[in-house]
Design a protein around this motif. Structure first.
Motif, PDB file in Angstrom:
ATOM      1  N   ARG A   1       0.312 -18.817 -44.328  1.00 22.66           N
ATOM      2  CA  ARG A   1      -0.467 -20.268 -44.352  1.00 22.66           C
ATOM      3  C   ARG A   1      -1.119 -20.415 -42.761  1.00 22.66           C
ATOM      4  N   THR A   2      -2.285 -20.921 -42.824  1.00 21.43           N
ATOM      5  CA  THR A   2      -2.947 -21.521 -41.870  1.00 21.43           C
ATOM      6  C   THR A   2      -3.554 -22.798 -41.834  1.00 21.43           C
ATOM      7  N   GLU A   3      -3.839 -23.454 -40.578  1.00 25.19           N
ATOM      8  CA  GLU A   3      -4.291 -24.754 -40.614  1.00 25.19           C
ATOM      9  C   GLU A   3      -5.410 -24.533 -39.469  1.00 25.19           C
TER      10      GLU A   3
ATOM     11  N   SER B   1      -6.633 -19.960 -34.655  1.00 26.02           N
ATOM     12  CA  SER B   1      -7.142 -19.043 -33.507  1.00 26.02           C
ATOM     13  C   SER B   1      -5.614 -18.294 -32.608  1.00 26.02           C
ATOM     14  N   GLU B   2      -4.595 -19.244 -32.734  1.00 27.89           N
ATOM     15  CA  GLU B   2      -3.404 -19.069 -32.286  1.00 27.89           C
ATOM     16  C   GLU B   2      -2.877 -17.754 -33.098  1.00 27.89           C
ATOM     17  N   ILE B   3      -2.950 -17.817 -34.370  1.00 29.89           N
ATOM     18  CA  ILE B   3      -2.463 -16.866 -35.304  1.00 29.89           C
ATOM     19  C   ILE B   3      -3.390 -15.721 -35.148  1.00 29.89           C
TER      20      ILE B   3
ATOM     21  N   LEU C   1       7.075  -4.354 -37.318  1.00 34.56           N
ATOM     22  CA  LEU C   1       6.768  -4.981 -38.530  1.00 34.56           C
ATOM     23  C   LEU C   1       7.599  -6.037 -38.447  1.00 34.56           C
ATOM     24  N   MET C   2       8.815  -6.006 -38.215  1.00 36.58           N
ATOM     25  CA  MET C   2       9.862  -7.073 -38.419  1.00 36.58           C
ATOM     26  C   MET C   2       9.751  -8.002 -37.257  1.00 36.58           C
ATOM     27  N   ALA C   3       9.158  -7.544 -35.995  1.00 37.81           N
ATOM     28  CA  ALA C   3       8.735  -8.556 -34.884  1.00 37.81           C
ATOM     29  C   ALA C   3       7.653  -9.533 -35.401  1.00 37.81           C
TER      30      ALA C   3
ATOM     31  N   VAL D   1       7.613 -13.810 -35.835  1.00 36.54           N
ATOM     32  CA  VAL D   1       6.612 -14.441 -34.852  1.00 36.54           C
ATOM     33  C   VAL D   1       5.745 -15.215 -35.860  1.00 36.54           C
ATOM     34  N   LEU D   2       5.500 -14.713 -37.006  1.00 38.43           N
ATOM     35  CA  LEU D   2       4.465 -15.643 -38.020  1.00 38.43           C
ATOM     36  C   LEU D   2       5.431 -16.457 -38.718  1.00 38.43           C
ATOM     37  N   GLU D   3       6.665 -16.191 -38.697  1.00 37.04           N
ATOM     38  CA  GLU D   3       7.672 -17.129 -39.945  1.00 37.04           C
ATOM     39  C   GLU D   3       7.309 -18.456 -39.602  1.00 37.04           C
ATOM     40  N   PRO D   4       7.299 -19.067 -38.345  1.00 36.02           N
ATOM     41  CA  PRO D   4       7.201 -20.721 -38.232  1.00 36.02           C
ATOM     42  C   PRO D   4       5.832 -21.158 -38.835  1.00 36.02           C
ATOM     43  N   TYR D   5       5.000 -20.369 -38.851  1.00 34.19           N
ATOM     44  CA  TYR D   5       3.698 -20.667 -39.517  1.00 34.19           C
ATOM     45  C   TYR D   5       3.698 -20.692 -41.044  1.00 34.19           C
TER      46      TYR D   5
END
Lengths: 563, 165
Positions: B92-94, B99-101, B131-133, B137-141
């Motif tokens: 998901r992005t906002e 740009s952070e993603i 891949l797990m890392a 990192v992306l989980e919070p998004y």
């Protein structure tokens, strides 16, 4: 000239030397059966597919040839499943041919459709689904090669009905081309020398002989290794007959109901040469009590049998007979006198165990003891009969009280423990070895599982003898309930049973009931006079007899119960 | 212990079920299994990631070798080797965090292959840990879904990993 798939199939079987097969026809097999009608291959019609495959199994074990059987699609094929698994567990070469619905119908849940390749996948050595008539010859050639070579086993070939009607040229391949299948025959010489060095240095060595010695026909080589080194031989259950049961170095059979001396000896050797065996749980007992101080060398054609259950120090992959020949070629280079004194002491210790606690029973009892029946069969047949067994107490007493002279004389469902195996297996064995006397030592429970095959034996004049040790119980179940479940005899009592004499007579077989001890031997002698039909002998034995010694589940080899 | 086993097989009827059935029937673990054709006609390669102690791995290899259609089995973990798997990940992005993603994706050397006003699909390859890392990192998004191949592996150097000839 073009031939139909069915004709190609039958001709291919002839090319493989098949002269006898067991089969039960069905809708999708009609084309093949029409071809078989004109063939010189002898066809035996069992009365149930399970009887057919066990007969093929008994034939294969008795003769060393590949057993062949047919079953139709769906229920015909699923009825073969127990027999396939039985052959896989005991390394018996079978080619199992199953009918299948036409290729256009596969997957549509057609009448009598079953995915037999999927159902049998975990219990076969290999399997094939034929997809065109051109590949039939190659598949048959490969199937017989795979079934019989390496560690033998069952190969299933599924035959769709439409392919059997399509035509192709008959071209039989001269040899197989199987890049992924190449069983090792000769052993690694370095490993063999390493094994011999360890054996030479051992003070309390034993040879642990398995069914592989029987299968590869290594009886003479095995006996020679033992004789030249003076090492005692202890067998697994299916290793019986690997060297003669009367051989002075043969100590007996190891495991749950094996003899005292063998089990005691296996708790303390310093070296084991295991030959063609898979260290089954019924043999080893609790693993931490199995030869805890021994280094172990293991000869086996199946690498996955090595270090599967017991950690092996010197693995030697190869055919048992070929490797033992290599061993014999090297054996004179080692000094077998070096530890002679300690080895003689070891042998004496084992013999003393045997003397102290041989297999026994109350010989003075007035009632017929089941062991007495087996002993009498041994006496009357002079130890020369082929003995098939069912599963349970009957099987253990047959193992305890019949001494086998040769390999392939003892036919029993060791791995799978299939009740109902012995009688059809005996029919197959007798058909394969008509000059031999063949007995099925049976229990009343097991015999009921495939007794429809009396009809088969009568139809083809198969003079097998069935000795039912009738205690009106599922005897081994009763024994466990007696010993470990506080005498709560849950569903083991077979009070309701047929009159086996009348039953035999209704099939036009010979039936006998033996109720007195003094009639046992006479009845067995009488049965041997009957040469053209099966004899069913109903021995009314002591109902409460238990099998001893016994290693209870979870105990070690030297923790036997003696009564 | 985790092992990566490379299995060269004849591409014959039922070979995949023989292998997967062997694992389930004997109680061995499969962490991942990937299968595809090789350059050789009629021959496929499977890469199986499994785990077990030394005795179990030894049995797995021996049991695989027993199968008639199996040509070669190698425990790649015993060799100097390269292991990769690929993942497609939808996140998901906002407007505020896109740009952070992108920065994260670049850091992991991932590739953006689909983009909408409120999502991205990223393609990323690497060893499992990477891949797990990335996922972590992306989980919070807000990860919408992931698709992963199993691992594939080759030995380093000029020699083939599984040469069956």
């Amino acid at each position: 000239m073009k031939m139909t798939g069915a004709e190609i199939l039958v001709e291919s079987l002839r090319k493989e030397g098949v002269d006898l097969l067991f089969g039960y026809p069905g809708g999708v097999l009609l084309g093949i059966y029409d071809t078989l009608f004109d063939s010189d291959i002898k066809h035996i019609l069992p009365r149930h597919e399970q009887g057919g495959i066990h007969a093929a199994d008994g034939y294969a074990r008795a003769t060393g040839k590949v057993g062949v059987c047919f079953g139709t699609s769906g229920p015909g094929a699923t009825n073969l499943v127990t027999g396939i698994c039985n052959a896989q567990m005991d390394s018996v070469p079978l080619v199992v041919l199953t009918g299948q619905v036409a290729t256009s119908l596969i997957g549509g849940d057609a009448f009598q459709e079953a995915d037999i390749i999927g159902i049998t996948r975990p219990i076969v050595k290999h399997s094939y689904l034929i997809s065109n008539p051109e590949e039939i010859t190659t598949v048959i050639k490969e199937a017989f090669h795979i079934a019989a070579s390496g560690r033998p086993g069952p190969v299933v070939i599924d035959l769709p009905k439409d392919i059997m009607a399509q035509k192709a040229e008959f071209k039989y391949p001269a040899k197989v081309d199987l890049p992924g299948y190449n069983p090792t025959v000769k052993g690694h010489l370095g490993q063999i020398k390493k094994m011999l060095r360890m054996m030479e240095g051992a003070k309390k060595p034993v040879i642990y002989m398995g069914g592989g010695v029987v299968i590869s026909g290594a009886n003479e080589e095995m006996a020679k290794v033992s004789e030249l080194t003076g090492i005692p031989v202890i067998s697994s259950f299916l290793g019986k007959g690997g060297i003669p049961g009367t051989h002075e170095n043969y100590i007996g059979w190891l495991g749950m109901h094996g003899n005292y001396a063998s089990n005691m000896a296996m708790a303390e050797p310093d070296f084991i040469l295991a030959v063609g065996t898979r260290f089954s749980d019924r043999s080893t007992g609790r693993l931490d009590g199995f030869a805890p101080n021994a280094t172990i060398a293991h000869i086996d054609v199946d690498p996955s049998s090595i270090s599967k259950n017991v950690k092996i120090d010197v693995p030697i992959v190869g055919d048992v007979k070929a490797v033992l020949k290599q061993v014999l070629a090297e054996i004179e280079k080692y000094s077998w006198d070096k530890n002679l004194t300690s080895r003689k002491d070891w042998m004496a210790k084992i013999k003393a165990w045997d003397k102290k606690q041989p297999f026994g029973y109350d010989r003075k009892a007035d009632i017929i003891k089941p062991q007495y029946v087996v002993e009498s069969i041994y006496k009357v047949t002079k130890g020369e009969a082929i003995i098939c067994t069912e599963v349970g107490q009957n099987q253990m007493w047959a193992g305890q009280f019949y001494k086998f002279k040769e390999p392939r004389q003892f036919i029993s469902s060791g791995g799978l423990g299939t009740m109902g195996f012995g009688f059809p297996a005996a029919i197959g064995a007798k058909l394969g070895c008509p000059e031999k006397e063949v007995f099925d030592i049976a229990g009343d429970g097991s015999f009921m599982m495939n007794l429809q095959e009396i009809c088969t034996a009568v139809q083809y004049n198969v003079a097998v003898k069935v000795a039912i040790l009738n205690n009106k119980y599922l005897g081994m179940i009763r024994q466990w309930q007696n010993m470990f479940f506080n005498n709560r005899y849950s569903e083991c009592c077979l009070d309701c049973q047929p009159d086996f004499v009348k039953l035999a007579e209704s099939f036009n077989a010979v039936g006998m009931r033996i109720e007195r001890k003094e009639d046992v031997e006479g009845a067995i002698r009488e049965s041997l006079k009957i040469k053209d039909k099966p004899v069913i002998m109903d021995f009314c034995v002591d109902r409460d007899e238990n099998v001893f010694p016994m290693i209870p589940a979870g105990a070690a080899v030297n923790e036997m119960l003696l009564k | 212990m985790r092992h990566t086993i490379s299995v060269l097989v004849e591409n014959k009827f039922g070979v995949l079920s023989r292998i997967s059935g062997l694992f389930s029937g004997r109680g061995y673990n499969i962490e991942s299994l990937s299968v595809n054709k090789t350059l050789e006609e009629g021959i496929s390669i499977m890469t199986i990631v499994t785990s077990g102690d030394d005795a179990i791995i030894e049995q797995i290899i021996k049991q695989l070798r027993k199968l008639v259609n199996v040509l070669k089995v190698r425990d790649v973990s015993q060799m100097d080797h390269i292991e990769r798997e690929m993942m497609l990940l939808k996140v998901r992005t906002e407007k505020t965090n896109r740009s952070e993603i992108f920065n994260i994706i670049n850091t992991f050397r991932g590739k953006t292959i689909d983009i909408t006003n409120n999502s991205l699909v990223v393609e990323i390859t690497g060893a499992k840990d990477k891949l797990m890392a990335f996922v972590k990192v992306l989980e919070p998004y807000g990860i919408i879904e992931v698709g992963r191949t199993g691992a594939i592996a080759l030995s380093r150097g000029s020699k083939p990993t599984t040469d069956f000839k």
